[in-house]
Design a protein around this motif. Structure first.
Motif, PDB file in Angstrom:
ATOM      1  N   HIS A  52      12.525  48.236  34.146  1.00 57.65           N
ATOM      2  CA  HIS A  52      12.751  49.246  33.102  1.00 57.65           C
ATOM      3  C   HIS A  52      13.509  50.445  33.643  1.00 57.65           C
ATOM      4  O   HIS A  52      14.236  51.127  32.910  1.00 57.65           O
TER       5      HIS A  52
ATOM      6  N   ARG B 290      17.492  49.314  34.451  1.00 57.27           N
ATOM      7  CA  ARG B 290      18.396  48.935  33.368  1.00 57.27           C
ATOM      8  C   ARG B 290      19.049  50.162  32.746  1.00 57.27           C
ATOM      9  O   ARG B 290      18.451  51.234  32.659  1.00 57.27           O
TER      10      ARG B 290
ATOM     11  N   TYR C 259      21.359  51.338  29.239  1.00 56.20           N
ATOM     12  CA  TYR C 259      21.878  51.011  27.908  1.00 56.20           C
ATOM     13  C   TYR C 259      23.314  51.510  27.812  1.00 56.20           C
ATOM     14  O   TYR C 259      23.604  52.668  28.140  1.00 56.20           O
TER      15      TYR C 259
ATOM     16  N   PHE D 113      22.826  45.845  27.848  1.00 62.13           N
ATOM     17  CA  PHE D 113      21.890  46.299  28.860  1.00 62.13           C
ATOM     18  C   PHE D 113      22.465  45.861  30.206  1.00 62.13           C
ATOM     19  O   PHE D 113      22.681  44.674  30.448  1.00 62.13           O
TER      20      PHE D 113
ATOM     21  N   GLU E  54      21.873  45.784  34.164  1.00 61.12           N
ATOM     22  CA  GLU E  54      20.806  45.884  35.166  1.00 61.12           C
ATOM     23  C   GLU E  54      21.406  46.157  36.538  1.00 61.12           C
ATOM     24  O   GLU E  54      22.279  45.427  37.016  1.00 61.12           O
TER      25      GLU E  54
ATOM     26  N   PRO F  84      17.284  52.813  28.468  1.00 65.31           N
ATOM     27  CA  PRO F  84      16.813  51.931  27.384  1.00 65.31           C
ATOM     28  C   PRO F  84      15.514  52.461  26.794  1.00 65.31           C
ATOM     29  O   PRO F  84      14.853  53.325  27.373  1.00 65.31           O
TER      30      PRO F  84
ATOM     31  N   TYR G 137      12.249  52.588  28.839  1.00 68.79           N
ATOM     32  CA  TYR G 137      12.214  53.395  30.065  1.00 68.79           C
ATOM     33  C   TYR G 137      10.993  54.306  30.038  1.00 68.79           C
ATOM     34  O   TYR G 137      10.754  55.021  29.068  1.00 68.79           O
TER      35      TYR G 137
END
Length: 290
Positions: free
Chosen positions: A13, A16, A18, A66, A68, A96, A99
Motif C-alpha cells: 500500500h 503503490r 496512483y 497503479f 508499484e 492510492p 494508503y
C-alpha cells in the motif's frame, strides 16, 4: 508464504502510486518505462541499480494506473512527479485510496526527498510535491463560481499554504467544486479541518478533512486559534456570497463573556443557548451568526 513475499504484501500500500489522467494510448509498458526513466532522471532511485517500477495495472476505461515501486522511499519520491507531462498531457500522481499514513510512517519516508532534481524533467521544486503526505487536506462542496483567489483567501485564514490545487475540468477549465491544500505550518491542519467542515457557502456545504484520514478534532491548546480563524472565515463567507464579491461586510457585533465554558459542554444546552441568542438578536434585524 516466504518472508520476502509477506514483506512485499505488507508494504504494498505504501509502494503503490496512483497515476490519473492517462491518454487512451497508454499501456503498461509505456507507463513503466516512463516512470522508471523519470525516477532515475530526478535522482529518485534509492533501492540500487535497475528500474524503480516493478508492476503496472491500468484501468483503460477510467484512464488511470497503479504503479508499484520497488521501495516505500521510491514511492514517496514519485509523489514529487505530480503534474508531469506524459504523452502530451499532465498526469496526476497521488497516493492510492488504500494508503495508510500511520502504517506507512514506520516503513520509510512519507515525503519526497527535498533534494530531487525535478528541473531535469521540467517540474518546479516545491510545487508538485507540496500537495502530498498525511497532512494533505481535501476541500469539497465548493461553489462552482468560486475563483482560485477566493478559495485561497478562505484557506489562508489559518496560515500560508505550501501547496494548493483547485481541481478543474480539463476541457472547460471550470472548477469541479473541490480542491486540495497543504499548510506550511502542519500544526494547523486539524484546526482548519474542524473550522471549515460543515460551513455553508452559498448553496453548498463544505466537506473538509485530511485526504487520507477521517476528521480529527483539534486539541484544547488549539481552541483559541480555531476561534480566531472561525471569525475570519465567517466574515469572508459574507464577502463570497453571489452578488457580494468585493462588497465590505456590514456591522459586526461580537458578544463576549456571555456564557461560561461549562455551559457549552452539553450539546443540548449549547443548542438552546444558540437559539435564544438568535431570537434576541433577531429582534433588531437580520443576523449572521459567527
Amino acid at each position: 508464504m516466504p518472508v520476502q513475499a509477506m514483506t512485499q504484501q505488507a508494504t504494498r500500500h505504501a509502494r503503490r502510486v496512483y497515476v490519473g489522467g492517462l491518454s487512451p494510448s497508454a499501456n503498461e509498458q509505456t507507463v513503466a518505462t516512463f516512470f522508471s526513466h523519470v525516477m532515475a532522471a530526478i535522482g529518485g532511485n534509492t533501492a540500487g541499480p535497475g528500474d524503480a517500477v516493478v508492476n503496472v495495472y491500468i484501468n483503460h476505461e477510467k484512464k488511470f494506473a497503479f504503479v508499484e515501486m520497488r521501495s516505500v522511499e521510491e514511492a514517496s519520491n514519485a509523489m514529487s512527479l505530480d503534474g508531469i507531462i506524459f504523452e502530451g498531457a499532465p498526469v496526476k500522481v497521488r497516493r492510492p485510496s488504500d494508503y495508510n499514513p500511520s502504517l506507512a510512517a514506520a516503513l520509510g519516508p512519507s515525503q519526497p526527498n527535498p533534494n530531487l532534481n525535478l528541473a531535469a524533467v521540467g517540474l518546479t521544486p516545491g510545487s508538485a510535491g507540496g500537495l502530498e503526505g498525511p497532512d494533505r487536506i481535501f476541500v469539497g462542496g465548493l461553489p462552482y463560481y468560486f475563483t482560485e483567489a477566493q478559495v485561497r483567501e478562505l484557506l489562508e485564514s489559518f496560515g500560508a499554504l505550501r501547496g494548493f490545487d483547485l481541481v478543474k475540468d480539463r476541457e472547460t477549465g471550470n472548477s469541479k467544486g473541490y480542491a486540495f491544500c497543504v499548510y506550511q505550518d502542519l500544526s494547523v491542519t486539524d484546526i482548519a479541518c474542524a473550522a471549515l467542515n460543515g460551513i455553508k457557502m452559498g448553496d453548498k456545504t463544505l466537506t473538509v478533512r485530511r485526504a487520507n484520514q477521517g476528521q480529527i478534532q483539534p486539541n484544547p491548546e488549539q481552541e483559541s486559534v480555531l476561534l480566531h480563524a472561525q471569525q475570519q472565515i465567517a466574515l469572508q463567507r459574507m464577502m463570497l456570497q453571489p452578488g457580494a464579491i468585493g462588497t465590505p461586510p456590514t456591522k459586526v457585533l461580537s458578544l463576549t463573556q456571555v456564557v461560561t465554558e461549562e455551559e457549552l459542554v452539553n450539546d443540548e444546552d449549547y443548542e438552546d443557548i444558540m437559539e435564544d441568542m438568535k431570537i434576541e438578536c433577531g429582534k433588531f434585524g437580520k443576523i449572521f451568526v459567527i
